[in-house]
Every structure is written in structure tokens, then in C-alpha cells.
Enzyme design. Structure first.
Site, PDB file in Angstrom:
ATOM      1  N   SER A  83      34.317  16.000   0.015  1.00  0.00           N
ATOM      2  CA  SER A  83      35.590  16.252  -0.645  1.00  0.00           C
ATOM      3  C   SER A  83      35.304  16.749  -2.062  1.00  0.00           C
ATOM      4  O   SER A  83      34.400  17.557  -2.264  1.00  0.00           O
ATOM      5  CB  SER A  83      36.429  14.966  -0.640  1.00  0.00           C
ATOM      6  OG  SER A  83      37.648  15.155  -1.302  1.00  0.00           O
ATOM      7  N   SER A  84      36.032  16.260  -3.053  1.00  0.00           N
ATOM      8  CA  SER A  84      35.813  16.725  -4.428  1.00  0.00           C
ATOM      9  C   SER A  84      36.443  15.770  -5.423  1.00  0.00           C
ATOM     10  O   SER A  84      37.469  15.129  -5.135  1.00  0.00           O
ATOM     11  CB  SER A  84      36.408  18.119  -4.621  1.00  0.00           C
ATOM     12  OG  SER A  84      36.342  18.512  -5.982  1.00  0.00           O
TER      13      SER A  84
ATOM     14  N   TYR B 133      42.936  24.922  -3.773  1.00  0.00           N
ATOM     15  CA  TYR B 133      41.663  24.319  -3.368  1.00  0.00           C
ATOM     16  C   TYR B 133      41.762  22.796  -3.440  1.00  0.00           C
ATOM     17  O   TYR B 133      41.328  22.087  -2.522  1.00  0.00           O
ATOM     18  CB  TYR B 133      40.543  24.816  -4.277  1.00  0.00           C
ATOM     19  CG  TYR B 133      39.242  24.071  -4.102  1.00  0.00           C
ATOM     20  CD1 TYR B 133      38.371  24.406  -3.066  1.00  0.00           C
ATOM     21  CD2 TYR B 133      38.879  23.029  -4.964  1.00  0.00           C
ATOM     22  CE1 TYR B 133      37.169  23.714  -2.903  1.00  0.00           C
ATOM     23  CE2 TYR B 133      37.692  22.339  -4.803  1.00  0.00           C
ATOM     24  CZ  TYR B 133      36.842  22.686  -3.771  1.00  0.00           C
ATOM     25  OH  TYR B 133      35.669  21.994  -3.607  1.00  0.00           O
TER      26      TYR B 133
ATOM     27  N   LYS C 170      41.173  19.479  -0.479  1.00  0.00           N
ATOM     28  CA  LYS C 170      40.312  18.300  -0.584  1.00  0.00           C
ATOM     29  C   LYS C 170      41.128  17.010  -0.509  1.00  0.00           C
ATOM     30  O   LYS C 170      40.652  15.986   0.000  1.00  0.00           O
ATOM     31  CB  LYS C 170      39.492  18.362  -1.873  1.00  0.00           C
ATOM     32  CG  LYS C 170      38.493  19.516  -1.888  1.00  0.00           C
ATOM     33  CD  LYS C 170      37.571  19.484  -0.676  1.00  0.00           C
ATOM     34  CE  LYS C 170      36.545  20.586  -0.702  1.00  0.00           C
ATOM     35  NZ  LYS C 170      35.607  20.520   0.468  1.00  0.00           N
TER      36      LYS C 170
END
Length: 254
Positions: free
Chosen positions: A146-147, A160, A164
């Protein structure tokens, strides 16, 4: 002791950046690594050679993960290659790392760009897991990359970030779905990592200073920092950890 001896791992987007670091690290732990690539076969084969030169085993598989057809192609080739090499199409570890980013701001994001992000970053992992579950052994591992942007507000690349966030939600519900089989599902949330994707701005004095100042630990993340977390989540040591979002940002924006 190599914790993944005899295990088979599929790393999507394993030819470069964080994915390459993960592939090399899992191989160090004894896993037979399937290095997936989207378009650059040469880079993937280089990762395979590196693993083999270090005494490990690896296979490169190419498939474009921008559609369900690409996912189906990957699964078909995976079964074929594993059966040829090992006599068994089952595997133990799935790392959903492949993804695309964007430089488009919120205002600049088009429907086409939005759809492309969700196709690769959300739809592909969803259907890859759906098609891979019959091949994934009980007590296996699924790790989603993920982020940190799901914790840190960074509206500049909002589309974006949304992909995530979807991966985090996917991780939670998937862990419940497959828990009865002993399969754990976790997500790793990297921050800024020194990869070729970030090099154009990160290797400038201003960019490097900005990235260092974001981290509580005072340095820029490396692919190995993320790979080590994935290695833990892939190992028997993580057997009682599931449905977790592991922040691996180096304490960014605390």
C-alpha cells in the site's frame, strides 16, 4: 536458518524498485521466487540471474496487469511454469507489489488516468487473489504493498492515494475471508523510497533534504527497508499477525 526454505513466492512487479528488493530478500530466505514483470523482460531476467548466482531459484513471468485478461494470463503461465519446474502448481506467498503512479494533480486527473490507476492498482490485485486462491496453500501469506499516503494527507496525487486506500480495505476483508485456511493477509505502507521512480527529484539536493526531513529517523527509505518487513510477514514468525497495516515510512510526518 532460512525461514522460507522450500516455499514458493510470487512477487508482482518484481523486476525493479521495491519489488526487486522483495524478490531478492525472499530468495535470501530460501524461497523459490516467481518474478513477475509487466513489460521489461530484461530487467526481470537480471533479477532471476542475480538470485541464481547467489544460489537461489527463480522464474520470470511477464503479463500486463491492466486488465482481468492479463491477470488470467499470469495465472495460466504461473501454473504452467511451476508445474514444469517443480511438478506442482501450488505456491505459498503472494506479494501484490505491481502498481503505477501518477504526476497528475487532482485538477489535472482525467477519467482515463483515473481508470488506469484503478485497473492496475486495485482491480488487478483483487482478481489476482480471486484466481490465485485455489493455488495458494493453506497457511500461506498475502502481502499487499500500500502506501503511507493513506495516513499522510497529500492531495496532490489524490487518485493514486484512493487506490491505496482501497488496498487497505481489501486487506482487512480478505484477511477475514481466508483466515479459516490459516492464510494471513497484511499490507505494508512505504513512504518515500529511493527507487528509479523517485530518482528524478529525490536525487536533487532539495528533494533529498525534503525526504530526510519528513522521516523521524532522518534518512531516505531503501528498498531493503520494505523488503525486510515483507520477509517477516512472509515467514512463520508472523503467523499471528493478520489484517494489519504496517507503516514502513520511517516515521514520516509524525
Amino acid at each position: 536458518m532460512r525461514r522460507l526454505e522450500g516455499k514458493v513466492a510470487l512477487v508482482t512487479g518484481g523486476s525493479r524498485g521495491i519489488g526487486k528488493g522483495i524478490a531478492l530478500r525472499l530468495a535470501e530466505e530460501g524461497a523459490i521466487v516467481v518474478v513477475h514483470y509487466g513489460s521489461n523482460k530484461e530487467l526481470a531476467e537480471h533479477v532471476v540471474r542475480t538470485i541464481e548466482n547467489n544460489g537461489g531459484r527463480a522464474i520470470a513471468i511477464g503479463a500486463a496487469l491492466d486488465s482481468v485478461a492479463g491477470v488470467t494470463q499470469l495465472i495460466h503461465t504461473l501454473k504452467e511454469k511451476l508445474t514444469q519446474s517443480l511438478g506442482d502448481s501450488h505456491f505459498d506467498i503472494l506479494v501484490n507489489n505491481a502498481g503505477i503512479g501518477t504526476s497528475n494533480t487532482f485538477e489535472e486527473t482525467t477519467e482515463e488516468a483515473f481508470d488506469a490507476l484503478f485497473s492496475v492498482n486495485v482491480k488487478a490485485p483483487f482478481f489476482l487473489v480471486q484466481q490465485a486462491l485455489p493455488l495458494l496453500r493453506d497457511d500461506g501469506r498475502i502481502i499487499n504493498i500500500s502506501s503511507g499516503v493513506t495516513r499522510i494527507a497529500y492531495p496532490h496525487i489524490m487518485a493514486y492515494n484512493l487506490t491505496k486506500g482501497a488496498i487497505n480495505t481489501f486487506t482487512l476483508h480478505l484477511a477475514k475471508l481466508v483466515g479459516s485456511r490459516g492464510i494471513t493477509v497484511n499490507a505494508v505502507l512505504p513512504g518515500i523510497v529511493d527507487t528509479d521512480v523517485n530518482s528524478s527529484w529525490l536525487h536533487t539536493p532539495e528533494g533529498h533534504k525534503h525526504a530526510v526531513e519528513m522521516s523521524a529517523l532522518g534518512r531516505v527509505g531503501q528498498p531493503s527497508d520494505i523488503a525486510d518487513v515483507v520477509a517477516f510477514l512472509s515467514s512463520p514468525d508472523s503467523r499471528w499477525v493478520t489484517a494489519q497495516l504496517l507503516d514502513a515510512t520511517g516515521g514520516s510526518h509524525l
